[in-house]
Motif scaffolding. Structure first.
Motif, PDB file in Angstrom:
ATOM      1  N   ILE A 190       0.844  -1.203   0.000  1.00 60.66           N
ATOM      2  CA  ILE A 190       0.000   0.000   0.000  1.00 60.66           C
ATOM      3  C   ILE A 190       0.873   1.245   0.000  1.00 60.66           C
ATOM      4  CG2 ILE A 190      -1.668   1.346   1.319  1.00 60.66           C
ATOM      5  CD1 ILE A 190      -2.886  -1.145   2.316  1.00 60.66           C
ATOM      6  N   LEU A 191       1.888   1.228   0.856  1.00 61.81           N
ATOM      7  CA  LEU A 191       2.762   2.389   0.934  1.00 61.81           C
ATOM      8  C   LEU A 191       3.439   2.645  -0.402  1.00 61.81           C
ATOM      9  CD1 LEU A 191       4.310   1.848   4.457  1.00 61.81           C
ATOM     10  CD2 LEU A 191       2.718   3.601   3.739  1.00 61.81           C
TER      11      LEU A 191
ATOM     12  N   LEU B 148       1.028   4.112  -2.919  1.00 61.17           N
ATOM     13  CA  LEU B 148       0.688   5.508  -2.672  1.00 61.17           C
ATOM     14  C   LEU B 148       1.750   6.434  -3.222  1.00 61.17           C
ATOM     15  CD1 LEU B 148      -0.817   5.422   0.888  1.00 61.17           C
ATOM     16  CD2 LEU B 148      -1.956   5.989  -1.228  1.00 61.17           C
ATOM     17  N   GLU B 149       2.968   5.943  -3.247  1.00 61.91           N
ATOM     18  CA  GLU B 149       4.040   6.805  -3.722  1.00 61.91           C
ATOM     19  C   GLU B 149       4.146   6.836  -5.226  1.00 61.91           C
ATOM     20  OE1 GLU B 149       7.812   5.947  -2.307  1.00 61.91           O
ATOM     21  OE2 GLU B 149       7.423   6.631  -0.273  1.00 61.91           O
ATOM     22  N   HIS B 150       3.672   5.763  -5.857  1.00 56.30           N
ATOM     23  CA  HIS B 150       3.820   5.686  -7.309  1.00 56.30           C
ATOM     24  C   HIS B 150       2.477   5.523  -7.985  1.00 56.30           C
ATOM     25  CE1 HIS B 150       8.177   5.230  -7.086  1.00 56.30           C
ATOM     26  NE2 HIS B 150       7.939   4.527  -6.008  1.00 56.30           N
TER      27      HIS B 150
ATOM     28  N   ARG C 203      -7.834   5.444  -3.998  1.00 54.99           N
ATOM     29  CA  ARG C 203      -7.911   6.153  -2.730  1.00 54.99           C
ATOM     30  C   ARG C 203      -9.016   5.574  -1.841  1.00 54.99           C
ATOM     31  NH1 ARG C 203     -10.393   9.261  -6.282  1.00 54.99           N
ATOM     32  NH2 ARG C 203     -12.536   9.871  -5.850  1.00 54.99           N
TER      33      ARG C 203
ATOM     34  N   PHE D 142      -7.607   1.500  -0.883  1.00 56.28           N
ATOM     35  CA  PHE D 142      -6.554   1.173   0.061  1.00 56.28           C
ATOM     36  C   PHE D 142      -7.034   1.334   1.495  1.00 56.28           C
ATOM     37  CE2 PHE D 142      -4.728   4.877   2.138  1.00 56.28           C
ATOM     38  CZ  PHE D 142      -5.114   5.942   1.360  1.00 56.28           C
TER      39      PHE D 142
ATOM     40  N   TYR E   8       8.473  -1.354   4.136  1.00 55.72           N
ATOM     41  CA  TYR E   8       8.716  -0.144   3.375  1.00 55.72           C
ATOM     42  C   TYR E   8      10.211   0.119   3.272  1.00 55.72           C
ATOM     43  CZ  TYR E   8       8.415   4.808   2.161  1.00 55.72           C
ATOM     44  OH  TYR E   8       8.550   6.027   1.568  1.00 55.72           O
TER      45      TYR E   8
ATOM     46  N   LYS F 246      12.703   0.221  -0.092  1.00 56.54           N
ATOM     47  CA  LYS F 246      13.612   1.321  -0.409  1.00 56.54           C
ATOM     48  C   LYS F 246      15.043   0.843  -0.539  1.00 56.54           C
ATOM     49  CE  LYS F 246      10.769   4.675  -0.542  1.00 56.54           C
ATOM     50  NZ  LYS F 246      10.479   5.272  -1.824  1.00 56.54           N
TER      51      LYS F 246
ATOM     52  N   LEU G 295      19.538   5.934  -3.991  1.00 50.59           N
ATOM     53  CA  LEU G 295      18.325   5.614  -3.244  1.00 50.59           C
ATOM     54  C   LEU G 295      17.196   6.539  -3.653  1.00 50.59           C
ATOM     55  CD1 LEU G 295      19.489   4.992   0.399  1.00 50.59           C
ATOM     56  CD2 LEU G 295      18.727   3.345  -1.279  1.00 50.59           C
ATOM     57  N   GLU G 296      15.983   5.987  -3.637  1.00 54.36           N
ATOM     58  CA  GLU G 296      14.829   6.842  -3.933  1.00 54.36           C
ATOM     59  C   GLU G 296      14.549   7.735  -2.738  1.00 54.36           C
ATOM     60  OE1 GLU G 296      12.729   2.896  -5.768  1.00 54.36           O
ATOM     61  OE2 GLU G 296      11.587   4.314  -4.575  1.00 54.36           O
TER      62      GLU G 296
ATOM     63  N   TRP H 141      12.508   9.112   0.334  1.00 52.75           N
ATOM     64  CA  TRP H 141      11.647   8.454   1.299  1.00 52.75           C
ATOM     65  C   TRP H 141      10.552   9.426   1.663  1.00 52.75           C
ATOM     66  CZ3 TRP H 141      13.704   4.339   4.891  1.00 52.75           C
ATOM     67  CH2 TRP H 141      14.811   3.697   4.305  1.00 52.75           C
ATOM     68  N   SER H 142       9.329   9.008   1.608  1.00 54.92           N
ATOM     69  CA  SER H 142       8.274   9.938   2.001  1.00 54.92           C
ATOM     70  C   SER H 142       7.897   9.673   3.450  1.00 54.92           C
ATOM     71  CB  SER H 142       7.055   9.786   1.103  1.00 54.92           C
ATOM     72  OG  SER H 142       6.528   8.497   1.247  1.00 54.92           O
TER      73      SER H 142
ATOM     74  N   PRO I  89       3.750   6.596   5.026  1.00 56.96           N
ATOM     75  CA  PRO I  89       3.993   5.650   6.117  1.00 56.96           C
ATOM     76  C   PRO I  89       3.375   6.124   7.428  1.00 56.96           C
ATOM     77  CG  PRO I  89       5.992   5.995   4.883  1.00 56.96           C
ATOM     78  CD  PRO I  89       4.976   6.918   4.303  1.00 56.96           C
TER      79      PRO I  89
ATOM     80  N   ILE J  21      -0.554   5.730   7.290  1.00 54.39           N
ATOM     81  CA  ILE J  21      -1.016   4.345   7.181  1.00 54.39           C
ATOM     82  C   ILE J  21      -0.722   3.601   8.471  1.00 54.39           C
ATOM     83  CG2 ILE J  21      -0.687   2.159   6.014  1.00 54.39           C
ATOM     84  CD1 ILE J  21      -1.973   3.834   4.147  1.00 54.39           C
TER      85      ILE J  21
ATOM     86  N   ALA K 227      -3.386   9.577   3.879  1.00 55.88           N
ATOM     87  CA  ALA K 227      -2.071   9.219   3.366  1.00 55.88           C
ATOM     88  C   ALA K 227      -1.998   9.442   1.868  1.00 55.88           C
ATOM     89  CB  ALA K 227      -1.782   7.750   3.682  1.00 55.88           C
ATOM     90  N   SER K 228      -3.160   9.473   1.233  1.00 60.25           N
ATOM     91  CA  SER K 228      -3.156   9.670  -0.202  1.00 60.25           C
ATOM     92  C   SER K 228      -3.311  11.147  -0.500  1.00 60.25           C
ATOM     93  CB  SER K 228      -4.320   8.895  -0.823  1.00 60.25           C
ATOM     94  OG  SER K 228      -4.670   9.466  -2.051  1.00 60.25           O
TER      95      SER K 228
ATOM     96  N   GLU L 294      -4.842  12.305  -2.791  1.00 58.92           N
ATOM     97  CA  GLU L 294      -6.098  12.588  -3.491  1.00 58.92           C
ATOM     98  C   GLU L 294      -7.277  12.657  -2.542  1.00 58.92           C
ATOM     99  OE1 GLU L 294      -4.466   9.621  -6.977  1.00 58.92           O
ATOM    100  OE2 GLU L 294      -6.372   9.266  -5.988  1.00 58.92           O
TER     101      GLU L 294
END
Lengths: 499, 142, 319
Positions: free
Chosen positions: A219-220, A223-225, A389, A392, A424, A428, B60-61, B63-64, B68, B71, B101-102, B104
Motif C-alpha cells: 500500500i505504501l 501511494l508513492e507511485h 484512494r 486502500f 517499506y 527502499k 536511493l529513492e 523516502w516519504s 507511512p 497508514i 495518506a493519499s 487525493e
C-alpha cells in the motif's frame, strides 16, 4: 483395486443433496472470507467453525473442508491481486502472480491458479484414496534429524527465490531466521529477543509478518507511485488463460502436483515447502529463468498446484493417524472432537462413510471451487478498477480487523504496523521480503528439529551422518545452495574479467 | 546504505541475546542460534556495504513521510481504539486517518465512505460471522 | 442529604435488580488457548449450556498466548460486572506462578472462583514397542541410566511438560528430554518411535491408545476411566503417589457482585448434571467433579493447593 470400491462408497455419501449443498456453501463462504485481506485459512476456519456445529458430523467436516479449500484459494486470489499472502503457501503465488496482475494479466493468473489447483486436487484425491494409509507409515520414518535435513534443503530453495542479488536474498533469509528465534525458547522457556514485551513471548505471528511486510508495504509503495498503479488497472486484458498459457503451464502443474503431494504427507507441515520447491524447480527448468519474478505463468501454475496437492494430502496424517500436521488441521481436529468424533487410527475402520465421504467430497470441493471462481475472476478484476484512494483504506480496515480477530489482541495490529514500516524500508533498500518469510517459517521448524535431534542423540552431531535419509537430504541441500549461488559467482567473475 | 542498516540490526540482535547461555559450541543452548545468526547477519551486512561502496549502485529513492506515518498511524489508532471504543469508532477513525495518506483525499467522500465501510464490516464480522470484536463498549456495553 | 440517601437506595435496588436480571446481554467467555484444543472444547460445551439456560449468548473468545497467561491476564483485568468470565486450568492457575516470572495476576487472590468444570486425567504413554510390559517395568527402565529413556513434551508450560516433570521429580530420575512445539508433533514422534514416552491429557491420546499406535501404562487418577477401561490406575500399577489431572475451571475477575457469582456457580452445578452436557464431556474422557467438588470454595482450595504443589517442583526443574 479395492480403493475404487471405497471411493464409490465415498461418492455415494458425498453426492447426497445435503452434503453437496454443504460442500458448496463451504467453498463459497470460504472463498469469500479467504479473499478478505488479512484473513487467511486459519482465521477463516476459526471464524466459520461455529456455523458447522449445527450439522451432523460428516456434513460438518465436508463443509469445513470446503471452507479450507475456499479460504486457500481466496488467499491466493488476494496474493495475486493485492500482493497480500494470507498464508505461507500463498507467498510464492504472490511473487509472480502479482507481477502478472500488474501487467494486466490478473485474469490469466487467477484462472491458471484455479485450473492448476483443480488438477492437482484431482490427482491428490486419487493418491489419498489409493495409497494414503501405507504412505503414513513411510512418513513416520521421518524423525527430527530428517526434518532438519529437509528444512535446510528448504533454505537452499529460499535463495533460488530471489529476483535480484543473491547476497541480498541470503541476508533476508538470515534475517527471517533471526526473527524466528523471537519468543520463548523451546527447551528452557527463557525469553529471547522479546524486548520485554509480553505479547512477543509466543514469537512473531506469520500472518502479522506477511501482512505487514507484503500488504502494508505494498500500500505504501502504491501511494508513492500512483502512475505505475493506474497503468496496470486500465489494461484488464483477457479474463481466462489462453491456449498458449495452458500449454506452458501443463508441465509445471504436473510437477507441482507431484512435489506437493509428497511433501504434504509429511506430518509436521512439510506441505509448506511444496510451493517453494515447485517454484525453484520451474525456475531452474525454464529456458529463460530471468522471466521469473516478473510475471512468469509457470511461477503461478506450479506453486499453486503444489499448494493444493499439499493441502489435500495433509489430510492424510489427520485421517489415518489422528495427528494434525499443521494449525489448520488442528482446528479440524477440534471441530471433529466437538462433534464427538475423536480422530485417530480407527476412524478409517469405525467410520468408513465419514472417511471416504470426506475424501470424495474433497474432489467435489475442488470442482466447486473451479465453478465458483472462474466467474468470480471477472468480478475481482473489475474490483481493481475502484479508485485506489477508496480501495486502500478498505484494505487497511480489513487487514486491521482480520489481524485483530486472530487473537483478539491489539498488539498484533501494532506489530503489523511495525512490519509494514520494515517492509517499506526493505523496498527502499532493494531487499526482497519473500526469502525472509520463508526463512522465518523454516527457522522455527529448523531450530526445533535441530534441538530435538541433538537432544535425542545426547548432543552428538553424528546423528545427522548416521541416519541415511537425513544425511542424504543435507547433501542435497548443500548441492541446491551451491547451484543457487553459482550463477551469481560466475556473473561477478565475468564482470571482474571485463574490468 | 543497506549494508549499514543490516549491520545495525545484527548488532542490536546480538546485544539482546548476549545474556543467554550457549554460544561456545559446548552445547546448544537458547542463545546459540540467535547469536550465530546475528553474527552471520553482521558479516553479510558488511559484505553488502563493501560491495555497494565498491560499485556505483543505483541511488536511493526519496523516502516519504506522510504515507507511512498515516497508514501506520491508522493501524495503531485502530489497535488503540478497538477495545475501549469498539469497531463503531475504530473503523471510521482508521479509514479517515489512513485516507489522508493519499494525496487525493477528499473530506466528504472519506467520511461517508468510512461510515459505510464500517457498517459493512460490522454486518459481516459481527453479525454474519459472530466474531467477538467489541462493537461499542462505551455505548452498548459490548 | 436526603438526595444522597435516595440515590444510594436507588442504586442499591438497581444493582440488585440488575443482578437478578443478569445476564441482559451476551457474556464473553475467554478461553486462553487456540480453538480446537481440549480446554476450548470443554469451554464451548459448557458455554452452550449457559447460553441455553440463561437466555443470553455466552460467546467464546480465544485469546491464546504464553501458555494461557495472556488470556487469563485479560480476564483478570476485565470489569467485574459478570460479563467477562474465563476458563482457566491447571497450567494457568496452578503452574503459572512458577513458570512465568512476570505473571501479571495472582491465581489465588485475583479471581472469583465459579467452579470446577471437568478434569482431564493424565496418562503415561509410551511408544508401542517400548521394552516394558507394565508400569513397574517402565519405572525400572526410567531409573536405569543405561536405558537412555527419551521423553517428549509439548513445550515448557504445557500440560505434558508439567505433568512429566512431576513424574520424574517424584521418581528422582533424569531422562533425555526433547521439547516439541505442541502436542501434535510430539505425539507424531512418539508413534514413529523417535521418542519413548510422554505424559499428557487423555483427550489427546485416547484414540491413539485404542488404535494401538501407542500404549498406555497407567492413568493418574483414583479410578479407571470409562473411556479406557483397560488402563490400570497408578494406584493399581504401583505408583500411587502419582496423581494428577489437568483440571479446567471457570473464573470471574475479583469483585463480581455476589448474586451474579452465585448465579454462575449454580448454573454450572446444573450443567454438570445435565445429561447432554455430561455425555459430551465424558466422551472426551474427562472426569466430572462430584457434588462436593463443584462449589466455588472447593475451587479456591484447589487453586491454592495446586500453586503450592507445582511451585517447588517446577522451580527445581528449571535449575
Amino acid at each position: 483395486m479395492e480403493f475404487l470400491g471405497h471411493l464409490a462408497l465415498g461418492f455415494a455419501t458425498a453426492l447426497s443433496p445435503m452434503n453437496l449443498l454443504l460442500a458448496f456453501i463451504g467453498c463459497l463462504v470460504g472463498t469469500l472470507i479467504g479473499v478478505l485481506p488479512g484473513v487467511g485459512p486459519i482465521a477463516t476456519i476459526a471464524m466459520l467453525m461455529p456455523l458447522t456445529l449445527k450439522v451432523d458430523p460428516t456434513g460438518a467436516l465436508i463443509m469445513l473442508a470446503g471452507i479450507y479449500y475456499g479460504a486457500q484459494y481466496g488467499g491466493s486470489t488476494t496474493a495475486i491481486l493485492l500482493n497480500i499472502p494470507g498464508e505461507v503457501t500463498a507467498v510464492v503465488t504472490a511473487i509472480d502472480g502479482h507481477e502478472m496482475a500488474k501487467k494486466g494479466q490478473a485474469g490469466t493468473a487467477l484462472g491458471i491458479a484455479a485450473l492448476g489447483s483443480f488438477l492437482a486436487g484431482t490427482v491428490a484425491t486419487l493418491v489419498i484414496a489409493a495409497i494414503g494409509a501405507p504412505l503414513t507409515k513411510l512418513a513416520l520414518l521421518f524423525g527430527p534429524a530428517e526434518y532438519f535435513g529437509l528444512m535446510v534443503f528448504g533454505l537452499g530453495l529460499a535463495i533460488v527465490l530471489a529476483r535480484g542479488s543473491v547476497l541480498k536474498a541470503v541476508i533476508m533469509v538470515v534475517l527471517g531466521l533471526l526473527l524466528a528465534t523471537v519468543g520463548t525458547d523451546l527447551e528452557t522457556g527463557q525469553d529471547r529477543l522479546t524486548l520485554g514485551i509480553a505479547e512477543l513471548s509466543d514469537g512473531v505471528d506469520f500472518a502479522v509478518l506477511a501482512m505487514g511486510v507484503f500488504g502494508i508495504a505494498e500500500i505504501l509503495r502504491n501511494l508513492e507511485h500512483p502512475e505505475s498503479r493506474d497503468v496496470a488497472v486500465s489494461k484488464i486484458g483477457r479474463l481466462l488463460p489462453s491456449l498458449g498459457d495452458l500449454r506452458r503451464s501443463l508441465g509445471p502443474i504436473v510437477r507441482g502436483t507431484g512435489i506437493g503431494s509428497v511433501l504434504g504427507i509429511l506430518p509436521g507441515n512439510g506441505a509448506v515447502l511444496g510451493p517453494f520447491a515447485s517454484y525453484a524447480l520451474e525456475k531452474k527448468l525454464a529456458k529463460d529463468p530471468s522471466r521469473f519474478g516478473k510475471g512468469a505463468i509457470e511461477g503461478v501454475a506450479g506453486p499453486e498446484s503444489a499448494n493444493n496437492a499439499g493441502a489435500q494430502t495433509s489430510f492424510i496424517p489427520l485421517l489415518t493417524l489422528g495427528i494434525p500436521p499443521n494449525a489448520v488441521m488442528a482446528l479440524m481436529v477440534g471441530a471433529m472432537t466437538i462433534h464427538g468424533l475423536i480422530p485417530g487410527p480407527q476412524v478409517m475402520l469405525k467410520h468408513p462413510t465419514l472417511f471416504w465421504g470426506m475424501i470424495a467430497s474433497m474432489w467435489i470441493g475442488n470442482l466447486f471451487l473451479l465453478i465458483i471462481n472462474l466467474p468470480l475472476i471477472g468480478l475481482w478484476v473489475r474490483l481493481l478498477k475502484v479508485p485506489y484512494r477508496l480501495m486502500f483504506t478498505t484494505i487497511l480496515l480489513f487487514c486491521a480487523i482480520g489481524i485483530y480477530s486472530i487473537n483478539n489482541n491489539p498488539y498484533d495490529v501494532y506489530f503489523t504496523a511495525f512490519f509494514g514500516l520494515a517492509g517499506y524500508v526493505f523496498i527502499k533498500l532493494g531487499l526482497e521480503p519473500a526469502p525472509m518469510l520463508l526463512g522465518f517459517v523454516l527457522g522455527r521448524l529448523m531450530e526445533e528439529k535441530l534441538r530435538q535431534a541433538l537432544a535425542l542423540s545426547e548432543g552428538s552431531f553424528m546423528t545427522f551422518v548416521e541416519r541415511p535419509v537425513a544425511a542424504g537430504l543435507l547433501v542435497f541441500a548443500a548441492a541446491v545452495m551451491v547451484i543457487a549461488v553459482l550463477p551469481a559467482v560466475s556473473r561477478s567473475r565475468a564482470k571482474a574479467f571485463q574490468e | 546504505m543497506g549494508g549499514l542498516a543490516v549491520i545495525a540490526v545484527a548488532a542490536a540482535a546480538f546485544w539482546l541475546v548476549r545474556d543467554l547461555p550457549g554460544g561456545n559450541g559446548g552445547g546448544m543452548g537458547p542463545g546459540t542460534l540467535p547469536k550465530g545468526l546475528a553474527l552471520l547477519l553482521g558479516l553479510l551486512g558488511l559484505a553488502l556495504a563493501i560491495g555497494s561502496w565498491l560499485e556505483k549502485g543505483l541511488p536511493l529513492e526519496r523516502w516519504s513521510v506522510r504515507g507511512p506515518l498515516l497508514i501506520l498511524g491508522a493501524l495503531v489508532v485502530f489497535g488503540l481504539a478497538v477495545r475501549p471504543l469498539g469497531l463503531l469508532v475504530a473503523g471510521p477513525l482508521a479509514i479517515v486517518v489512513g485516507a489522508f495518506a493519499s494525496s487525493e483525499v477528499r473530506w466528504g467522500e472519506t467520511l461517508v465512505f468510512g461510515a459505510l465501510m464500517t457498517a459493512f464490516c460490522i454486518g459481516l464480522f459481527k453479525f454474519a460471522l459472530g466474531l467477538p470484536i467489541p462493537l461499542a463498549p462505551w455505548l452498548l456495553g459490548y | 442529604m436526603k438526595h444522597v440517601l435516595a440515590s444510594l437506595v436507588l442504586s442499591l435496588f438497581s444493582g440488585i435488580a440488575a443482578a437478578q436480571a443478569y445476564p441482559t446481554r451476551p457474556v464473553t467467555l475467554i478461553v486462553p488457548f487456540a480453538a480446537g484444543g481440549p480446554t476450548d472444547i470443554i469451554a464451548r460445551i459448557t458455554g452452550e449450556y449457559y447460553s441455553k439456560t440463561l437466555g443470553q449468548q455466552f460467546v467464546v473468545e480465544n485469546v491464546a498466548g504464553a501458555g494461557g497467561t495472556t488470556g487469563i491476564t485479560r480476564g483478570a483485568q476485565a470489569k467485574p460486572d459478570g460479563y467477562t468470565i474465563m476458563m482457566g486450568h491447571m497450567g494457568t492457575h496452578g503452574a503459572a506462578p512458577a513458570l512465568y516470572a512476570n505473571l501479571k495476576y495472582d491465581p489465588v487472590k485475583d479471581f472469583q472462583p465459579i467452579g470446577l468444570v471437568a478434569g482431564t486425567p493424565i496418562l503415561i504413554v509410551a511408544r508401542k514397542d517400548f521394552p516394558a510390559a507394565n508400569l513397574k517395568e517402565f519405572v525400572a527402565k526410567l531409573k536405569d541410566p543405561a536405558a537412555k529413556v527419551k521423553q517428549a513434551h509439548a513445550g515448557v508450560g504445557s500440560v505434558s511438560f508439567t505433568t512429566c516433570t512431576l513424574l520424574t521429580s517424584q521418581l528422582g530420575v533424569k531422562n533425555i528430554v526433547a521439547a516439541y512445539r505442541g502436542t501434535g508433533p510430539a505425539l507424531n514422534d512418539l508413534i514413529g518411535g523417535q521418542v519413548d514416552y510422554m505424559c499428557d491429557q487423555i483427550v489427546n491420546l485416547v484414540e491413539q491408545v485404542k488404535g494401538g499406535s501407542i500404549k498406555a501404562y497407567a492413568i493418574a487418577i483414583p479410578e479407571r476411566s470409562p473411556a479406557l477401561p483397560d488402563v490400570p490406575t497408578t494406584k493399581e500399577a504401583g505408583l500411587p503417589e502419582y496423581q494428577v489431572s489437568a483440571w479446567n475451571a471457570l473464573f470471574a475477575p475479583k469483585g463480581v457482585p455476589k448474586e451474579v457469582a452465585a448465579k454462575l456457580s449454580d448454573t454450572l452445578v446444573k450443567a454438570l448434571d445435565d445429561e447432554a452436557t455430561r455425555k459430551r464431556l465424558l466422551e472426551l474422557g474427562s472426569v466430572i467433579p462430584g457434588k462436593a467438588g463443584r462449589s466455588p470454595q472447593a475451587l479456591q482450595k484447589l487453586v491454592e493447593s495446586e500453586v503450592a504443589r507445582w511451585t517447588p517442583i517446577l522451580k527445581a526443574a528449571q535449575q
